[in-house]
Design a protein around this motif. Sequence first.
Motif, PDB file in Angstrom:
ATOM      1  N   TYR A   1      12.531 -45.409 -35.665  1.00  0.00           N
ATOM      2  CA  TYR A   1      13.443 -44.467 -35.017  1.00  0.00           C
ATOM      3  C   TYR A   1      13.206 -43.086 -35.589  1.00  0.00           C
TER       4      TYR A   1
ATOM      5  N   LYS B   1      24.165 -43.412 -39.259  1.00  0.00           N
ATOM      6  CA  LYS B   1      24.055 -44.009 -37.929  1.00  0.00           C
ATOM      7  C   LYS B   1      23.267 -43.095 -37.001  1.00  0.00           C
ATOM      8  N   LYS B   2      22.497 -43.718 -36.101  1.00  0.00           N
ATOM      9  CA  LYS B   2      21.795 -42.945 -35.081  1.00  0.00           C
ATOM     10  C   LYS B   2      22.854 -42.249 -34.239  1.00  0.00           C
ATOM     11  N   HIS B   3      22.738 -40.916 -34.139  1.00  0.00           N
ATOM     12  CA  HIS B   3      23.773 -40.151 -33.453  1.00  0.00           C
ATOM     13  C   HIS B   3      23.172 -38.819 -33.014  1.00  0.00           C
TER      14      HIS B   3
ATOM     15  N   TYR C   1      13.008 -46.455 -26.304  1.00  0.00           N
ATOM     16  CA  TYR C   1      14.146 -45.738 -25.718  1.00  0.00           C
ATOM     17  C   TYR C   1      14.120 -44.323 -26.239  1.00  0.00           C
TER      18      TYR C   1
ATOM     19  N   ASP D   1      20.024 -40.213 -25.722  1.00  0.00           N
ATOM     20  CA  ASP D   1      21.247 -39.991 -26.501  1.00  0.00           C
ATOM     21  C   ASP D   1      21.670 -41.252 -27.242  1.00  0.00           C
ATOM     22  N   TRP D   2      22.194 -41.028 -28.445  1.00  0.00           N
ATOM     23  CA  TRP D   2      22.750 -42.090 -29.286  1.00  0.00           C
ATOM     24  C   TRP D   2      24.139 -41.661 -29.756  1.00  0.00           C
TER      25      TRP D   2
ATOM     26  N   ASP E   1      25.194 -45.382 -33.488  1.00  0.00           N
ATOM     27  CA  ASP E   1      24.140 -46.407 -33.524  1.00  0.00           C
ATOM     28  C   ASP E   1      23.888 -47.109 -32.194  1.00  0.00           C
ATOM     29  N   GLN E   2      24.471 -46.629 -31.096  1.00  0.00           N
ATOM     30  CA  GLN E   2      24.325 -47.260 -29.786  1.00  0.00           C
ATOM     31  C   GLN E   2      23.649 -46.304 -28.807  1.00  0.00           C
ATOM     32  N   ARG E   3      22.845 -46.873 -27.875  1.00  0.00           N
ATOM     33  CA  ARG E   3      22.353 -46.057 -26.762  1.00  0.00           C
ATOM     34  C   ARG E   3      23.589 -45.681 -25.949  1.00  0.00           C
ATOM     35  N   HIS E   4      23.830 -44.381 -25.822  1.00  0.00           N
ATOM     36  CA  HIS E   4      25.086 -43.938 -25.205  1.00  0.00           C
ATOM     37  C   HIS E   4      24.893 -42.507 -24.711  1.00  0.00           C
TER      38      HIS E   4
ATOM     39  N   HIS F   1      25.372 -49.160 -25.541  1.00  0.00           N
ATOM     40  CA  HIS F   1      24.096 -49.876 -25.595  1.00  0.00           C
ATOM     41  C   HIS F   1      23.682 -50.502 -24.265  1.00  0.00           C
TER      42      HIS F   1
END
Length: 193
Positions: free
Chosen positions: A67, A75-77, A90, A93-94, A97-100, A120
């Motif tokens: 990543y 957290k991925k953000h 992917y 946007d994160w 920690d979620q694809r969002h 996600h």
Amino acid sequence: LDSVGSSPLKQFFFTFDQEYDGERNSEGERHGRGKAYLPNGDTYDGEYKHGFRSGQGTYRFRNGACYTGEYLQNKKHGQGIFFYPDGSKYEGDWVNDQRHGYGEYTYANGDIYTGEWFNHNRHGQGTYVYKDTGSKYVGGWVNGNQEGEAELVHLNHRFKGKFLNGNPVGHGKYVFDIGCEQHGEYVQSEQVK
């Protein structure tokens, strides 16, 4: 301590923490730029704030995943790109920690989804392109499933209507490239046990 090439503070703490090479604040927390070597074999090279991965960084997983993007409190953000071990990726946007938000997912088989994400899952409006056939689904998604108003575009015809759990439902129409249209209604058939 000699401060040539790095700060005295960095040198002092590095002697006690062989798993981290980087800057620290006056409290000894990882703060600024640094590289961490985690016990599980993963590595992180990027920015820290008060001991947390925060800002830009690259996290490499032992299993081959990677990543690169923004972090907030470990957290991925924000914006980032994630390469998965199976060859999929992917980019988008994160949040937490979620694809969002909005992003593009390229699957290992070459299919591509571009659109909205929520927790996600594909959720909202998006386009899914099937690599093998060239067909594409353009429309609504709910919790990862094709749902709502949409158009399914094939090589020489298209279907416009509603979908539920990935299947057409209710009124819709087929439009063929030769100019013909077929209007009708999809009904759920009862399963024979």
